[in-house]
Write an enzyme that holds these catalytic residues in place. Structure first.
Site, PDB file in Angstrom:
ATOM      1  N   MET A 267       0.834  -1.206   0.000  1.00 22.66           N
ATOM      2  CA  MET A 267       0.000   0.000   0.000  1.00 22.66           C
ATOM      3  C   MET A 267       0.865   1.251   0.000  1.00 22.66           C
ATOM      4  SD  MET A 267      -2.986   1.281  -0.024  1.00 22.66           S
ATOM      5  CE  MET A 267      -3.138   3.060  -0.125  1.00 22.66           C
ATOM      6  N   GLU A 268       0.463   2.204  -0.844  1.00 20.98           N
ATOM      7  CA  GLU A 268       1.301   3.364  -1.154  1.00 20.98           C
ATOM      8  C   GLU A 268       1.107   4.555  -0.224  1.00 20.98           C
ATOM      9  OE1 GLU A 268      -1.302   2.228  -3.082  1.00 20.98           O
ATOM     10  OE2 GLU A 268      -2.432   3.905  -3.936  1.00 20.98           O
ATOM     11  N   ASN A 269       0.715   4.380   1.052  1.00 17.87           N
ATOM     12  CA  ASN A 269       0.544   5.490   1.984  1.00 17.87           C
ATOM     13  C   ASN A 269       1.669   6.505   1.822  1.00 17.87           C
ATOM     14  OD1 ASN A 269      -1.483   3.769   3.315  1.00 17.87           O
ATOM     15  ND2 ASN A 269       0.332   2.625   3.940  1.00 17.87           N
ATOM     16  N   HIS A 301       6.133  -0.321  -7.978  1.00 17.32           N
ATOM     17  CA  HIS A 301       4.720   0.057  -8.090  1.00 17.32           C
ATOM     18  C   HIS A 301       4.319   1.037  -6.984  1.00 17.32           C
ATOM     19  CE1 HIS A 301       0.442  -0.785  -9.122  1.00 17.32           C
ATOM     20  NE2 HIS A 301       0.265  -0.501  -7.848  1.00 17.32           N
ATOM     21  N   GLU A 302       4.607   0.695  -5.748  1.00 13.93           N
ATOM     22  CA  GLU A 302       4.183   1.566  -4.638  1.00 13.93           C
ATOM     23  C   GLU A 302       4.919   2.891  -4.685  1.00 13.93           C
ATOM     24  OE1 GLU A 302       1.568   0.487  -3.443  1.00 13.93           O
ATOM     25  OE2 GLU A 302       1.829  -1.608  -4.038  1.00 13.93           O
ATOM     26  N   HIS A 305       3.447   5.180  -7.263  1.00 14.64           N
ATOM     27  CA  HIS A 305       2.194   5.801  -6.817  1.00 14.64           C
ATOM     28  C   HIS A 305       2.428   7.170  -6.181  1.00 14.64           C
ATOM     29  CE1 HIS A 305      -1.155   3.153  -7.524  1.00 14.64           C
ATOM     30  NE2 HIS A 305      -0.747   2.167  -6.765  1.00 14.64           N
ATOM     31  N   GLU A 324      -4.256   2.989 -10.688  1.00 11.95           N
ATOM     32  CA  GLU A 324      -3.733   1.619 -10.717  1.00 11.95           C
ATOM     33  C   GLU A 324      -3.268   1.190 -12.112  1.00 11.95           C
ATOM     34  OE1 GLU A 324      -2.755   0.388  -8.225  1.00 11.95           O
ATOM     35  OE2 GLU A 324      -3.932   1.238  -6.596  1.00 11.95           O
TER      36      GLU A 324
HETATM   37  N1  TRP Z   1      -3.428   0.518  -3.654  1.00  8.50           N
HETATM   38  C1  TRP Z   1      -2.679  -0.676  -3.384  1.00  8.50           C
HETATM   39  C2  TRP Z   1      -1.799  -0.919  -4.592  1.00  8.50           C
HETATM   40  O1  TRP Z   1      -2.232  -1.291  -5.633  1.00  8.50           O
HETATM   41  C3  TRP Z   1      -3.440  -1.911  -3.116  1.00  8.50           C
HETATM   42  C4  TRP Z   1      -4.584  -1.905  -2.168  1.00  8.50           C
HETATM   43  C5  TRP Z   1      -5.818  -1.506  -2.393  1.00  8.50           C
HETATM   44  C6  TRP Z   1      -4.640  -2.512  -0.926  1.00  8.50           C
HETATM   45  N2  TRP Z   1      -6.652  -1.824  -1.364  1.00  8.50           N
HETATM   46  C7  TRP Z   1      -5.950  -2.458  -0.471  1.00  8.50           C
HETATM   47  C8  TRP Z   1      -3.697  -3.108  -0.159  1.00  8.50           C
HETATM   48  C9  TRP Z   1      -6.348  -3.017   0.721  1.00  8.50           C
HETATM   49  C10 TRP Z   1      -4.078  -3.665   1.041  1.00  8.50           C
HETATM   50  C11 TRP Z   1      -5.400  -3.652   1.468  1.00  8.50           C
HETATM   51  O2  TRP Z   1      -0.658  -0.686  -4.575  1.00  8.50           O
HETATM   52 ZN    ZN Z   2      -1.391   0.223  -6.918  1.00  9.90          ZN
END
Ligand code: TRP
Ligand code: ZN
Length: 903
Positions: A267-269, A301-302, A305, A324
């Protein structure tokens, strides 16, 4: 379970928010049983929206206090939302303070704030922030965040959140605090916090622009030795985005944190990416080449983002592919650029297309089919799909192809100039691409092109060629159609870029000259099919050519062309386009498979195995020459010599007997193993690894081909009763210097069903029992092993009793349950329906723990209506059994309802 009712949300109902939240000041008193969250916001009415109450989303929160400008106020709780009606008049900002508590230790959904191995993590995309505090949980509300974390210092020595660390210190009673400030506005789905016992690998870097940055990869103590590859991948990602797109890191500090409990990949926080350990931890002893490659692409990828998703985000969740699809395209390009040679790039392209065709094409043809920009959904978590990600990436790739590499860079630049700091739509992206390239076919056919965003289903392109020797003219007619999908009975034409070339019968490339052109041009060109049909007249064609169409898979379509076997063999041997060489091998194999599946005259044995010979000599010889070819890369050979998957074969059929598909593919493999035995032995010897382990594309390719060779040799040995190769495989399993070779040898033994498989599995477990990611492989390998007299399901049930199995850990659940239900069709589609019963039990059991993961498992029977009897009826009954449960999550309910409705 989720609160609220399962009602569909529609894209066209989008309305701007009634209020804006400009700043958020969060204070967390972290405690696993009861975490206190104080949320102070500066809120103001949106002057462009009609006056209405403020409705804040919340889920599984205990509300203690609500203050407006420091004073108590009246409020209602309605369907999970906190509704405030008596707010200050006018457009002036006011302060809203909300105090809630939540229970991270009880959060098994892994959405919101949860505990994994005594460490606190958050996951807010898509709608997890509402499980932390009441908020306008939608991506078009962007705010500045300041976060104060307080926790027990011994239990949580590390306290992290987005942005910059501005203050930290001690508190009474053994507690401490840290304050973080994010300099960039962001939607709440990018919020993150992490608190616990972690250690970090650190790296200082200086960007091209001369700016210093601190990079950190946080893991549990003991895992630090497995972070080097992730850190290298992060540094490579940062350098790549600067070099290719001129996009630099916009933070002083960039952190990656790994957790073993995670619903997805990563996850790209903002500034604080949270990763599944699977995509961070690697050592040569514990991770395969594929793991190393996945880590590189997910880290990329992250990181990518940070611009495509974070700096420019989505207006609403229907626009998910805006970030995405574009970011997958970027990570695919990154991996190709890292792979280096043209051949290694082609290998990566083939792998990506294989994913698209085995996972996304079935989705596009099934009950969950949806456009890249969906029109409605019940549960947004169900729309993190291969269509949004992989088809979305293809839609971006087509734009890249239509405007060219430089034009694409121009389009990206304009996109950021226009939209930096905004929440926008897929239309905005395509418009920027077109406006930056006004003379391109994308700009000329923009409305038609955008149907790729709005229409679901995989288009079919039919190609028919006719050669006229008298006039030396070759006429190629392309026509397109697209099958109906749920809610979309009729489709309008897509804009389809078709890259093509012509080969002479001897395999040489012919210069392309269209009628009306003064002189012959290049050997390859892209034509654009933008209406129902297109006829191309090539002139000065000296002899009947073999068309090489859709080179590099220039559009995500099904290409139908009546090639003769001889033409396919010519393409396989000579096409200058590596993708189409591979594609020719797949077409040959597919043709053999589909003919054998339909051939009732083939003799079958007691266990349903096919005893007749299926492979024509020409096919075997073609495979032999690829395997022995001095000029082809090992990785490419491995791809050509791997038969199309059962799933992909099944997609070509109208009615699927999964046991027949399995038996035919197995028979083909068995025959290929036996017919090329000496060649496989040669390939195994030739591709032995020498020197230190490196996960680069070339060495990985050699290991992949050696691994396939060993698997084929063990398979041939199974038929002949020879014990030499199983013995060699066991030896390699024991002595291997890296996980790739070790696991390939183990898989070869397990797949061939040799008696040595049992001691090898036991030894493997003994060696790696403390490494969760390797134990996942151990479970997955067994769940995916070939069925012998129905033995796999009892084995899977027995493995569920293993002390190291847990349904609560998504990686472990996937390794055993998904490997069986999704990746082992021959064992799953049992005549007695016991596989389906098992599936329905697990879907319901998982749903009570983690609806997101349960809903993914629920999709294993998406294609039930294509099955032959008795599977079809049995599968429908299993789905109906799940659907009949009254207490299902919205996630699973949406999947099974659609499965039953759209036949
Ligand atoms: N946005 C993240 C990605 O594609 C993936 C993601 C979306 C995600 N919803 C999630 C990760 C819920 C963990 C839980 O890089
Ligand atoms: Zn993504």
């Amino acid at each position: 379970m989720k609160e609220g009712q399962a009602t569909a949300i529609h894209r066209l109902d989008y309305a701007p928010p009634a209020y804006w939240i400009d700043t958020v000041d969060l204070t967390f008193d972290l405690d696993p049983a009861k975490t206190r969250v104080l949320n102070k916001m500066r809120v103001r009415r949106n002057p462009d929206a009609p006056a209405q109450p403020l409705r804040l989303d919340g889920e599984e929160l205990n509300l203690a206090r609500v203050l407006v400008n420091g004073a108590g106020t009246s409020f209602k709780l309605e369907g999970g939302q906190l509704v405030l009606e008596n707010l200050p008049e006018g457009d002036a900002p006011f302060e809203l303070e909300i105090f809630t508590t939540c229970a991270p230790a009880k959060n098994t959904q892994l959405s919101g704030l949860y505990v994994s191995g005594d460490t606190f993590f958050t996951q807010c995309e898509a709608e997890g922030f509402r499980r932390i505090t009441y908020f306008l949980d939608r991506p078009d509300v962007m705010a500045s965040y300041s976060v104060l974390l307080r926790a027990d210092k011994a239990a949580c020595p590390v306290l992290l959140s987005n942005g910059n660390l501005v203050e930290q210190g001690a508190l009474p009673e053994g507690r401490h605090f840290a304050r973080w400030q994010d300099p960039h506005k962001k939607p709440c789905y990018l919020f993150a916090l992490v608190a616990g016992k972690l250690v970090a690998r650190e790296q200082q870097i200086i960007s091209r622009a001369g700016q210093p940055h601190l990079l950190q990869v946080y893991v549990r103590p003991g895992d630090l030795g497995k972070t080097e590859h992730a850190m290298n991948s992060l540094m490579a990602s940062i350098a790549w985005d600067e070099a290719r797109f001129g996009l630099s890191l916009d933070l002083e500090r960039f952190m990656i944190v790994a957790t073993s409990d995670f619903n997805m990949g990563a996850m790209e926080n903002k500034g604080l990416n949270i990763f599944n350990t699977k995509y961070v931890l690697a050592s040569e002893a514990t991770a395969t080449d594929a793991d190393f490659a996945h880590i590189e692409s997910v880290v990329g990828h992250e990181y990518f983002h940070n611009w495509t998703g974070n700096r420019v985000t989505c207006r609403d969740w229907f626009q998910l592919s805006l970030k995405e699809g574009l970011t997958v395209f970027r990570d695919q390009e990154f991996s190709q650029d890292m792979a280096g040679s043209p051949s290694a790039r082609a290998v990566k392209r083939i792998e990506d297309v294989r994913v698209l065709r085995t996972a996304q094409f079935p989705e596009d043809a099934g009950p969950m089919a949806h456009p890249v920009r969906p029109d409605s959904y019940v549960e947004i978590n169900n729309f993190y799909t291969v269509t949004i990600y992989e088809k979305g990436a293809e839609v971006v790739r087509m734009q890249h192809n239509l405007v060219g590499r430089k034009g694409f860079a121009r389009g990206m630049k304009l996109y950021f100039e226009r939209h930096d700091g905004q929440a926008v739509t897929c239309d905005d992206f395509a418009q920027a691409m077109a406006d930056a390239n006004p003379a391109s076919p994308l700009a000329l056919h923009l409305d038609g092109f955008k149907r790729w965003y709005s229409q679901a289903g995989t288009p079919r392109v039919r190609a028919e060629g006719a050669y006229d020797a008298a006039t030396q003219r070759y006429t190629l007619t392309l026509t397109q159609s697209c099958p109906a999908t749920p809610g979309q009975p009729d489709k309008r034409p897509f804009v389809i870029p078709v890259e093509l070339g012509l080969l002479a019968q001897d395999g040489s490339a012919l210069p392309l000259q269209l009628e009306g052109e003064a002189a012959p041009g290049t050997l390859s060109r892209t034509v654009v099919l933008q209406e129902a049909g297109l006829t191309l007249s090539f002139v000065n064609v000296p002899s009947a050519p073999v068309p090489s169409l859709l080179r590099g898979f220039s559009a995500p379509v099904i290409l139908e062309c009546d090639y003769s076997d001889a033409e396919l063999l010519t393409l396989l041997a000579h096409d200058s386009d590596a993708f189409n060489r591979w594609e020719a091998s797949q077409r040959l194999a597919l043709r053999i498979a589909t003919q054998a599946i339909a051939d009732s005259a083939l003799s079958t044995g007691a266990e349903g195995q096919i005893d007749s010979k299926i492979l024509p000599a020409s096919y075997i010889e073609a495979m032999r020459s690829v395997l022995r070819h001095p000029g082809l890369d090992a990785a490419f050979k491995e791809l050509v010599l791997t038969l199309p998957s059962e799933t992909y074969i099944a997609e070509q059929l109208d009615v699927v007997d999964p046991q027949r598909v399995h038996a035919v593919r197995e028979a083909m493999r068995q025959e290929l193993a036996a017919a090329l035995q000496a060649d496989w032995a040669w390939a195994w010897e030739q591709h032995q690894h020498t020197g230190a382990y490196r996960p680069d594309a070339a060495s990985a390719g050699r290991r992949a081909l050696a691994g396939l060779a060993l698997a084929m040799l063990c398979l041939a040995a199974r038929a002949s009763g020879d014990t030499v190769w199983p013995g060699k495989a066991y030896q390699r399993f024991k002595d291997a210097g890296n996980m790739t070779d070790r696991f390939n040898a183990l898989s070869a033994l397990v797949a061939s069903g040799h008696a040595l498989a049992q001691p090898a599995l036991a030894r493997f477990h003994q060696l790696f029992k403390d490494d969760a990611l390797v134990i996942d492989k151990w479970f997955a390998l067994q769940a995916g092993s070939p069925d012998r007299g129905g033995n796999v399901l009892p084995l899977v049930r027995q493995l569920m009793q293993h002390p190291q199995f847990s349904l609560k850990n998504p990686n472990r659940a996937r390794s055993l349950i998904f490997s069986y239900c999704n990746a082992n069709p021959g064992a799953f589609h049992r005549q007695d329906a016991a596989g389906y019963v098992f599936w329905s039990e697990r879907v319901m059991e998982l749903d009570a723990i983690n609806p997101q993961v349960a809903a993914r498992l629920a999709r294993a029977l998406d294609r039930w209506s294509k099955l032959a009897e008795p599977w079809r009826t049995a599968a429908r009954e299993a789905i109906a059994r799940v659907a009949a449960r009254p207490d299902l999550s919205n996630d699973v309910r949406e999947v099974v309802t659609r499965a039953l409705a759209n036949v």
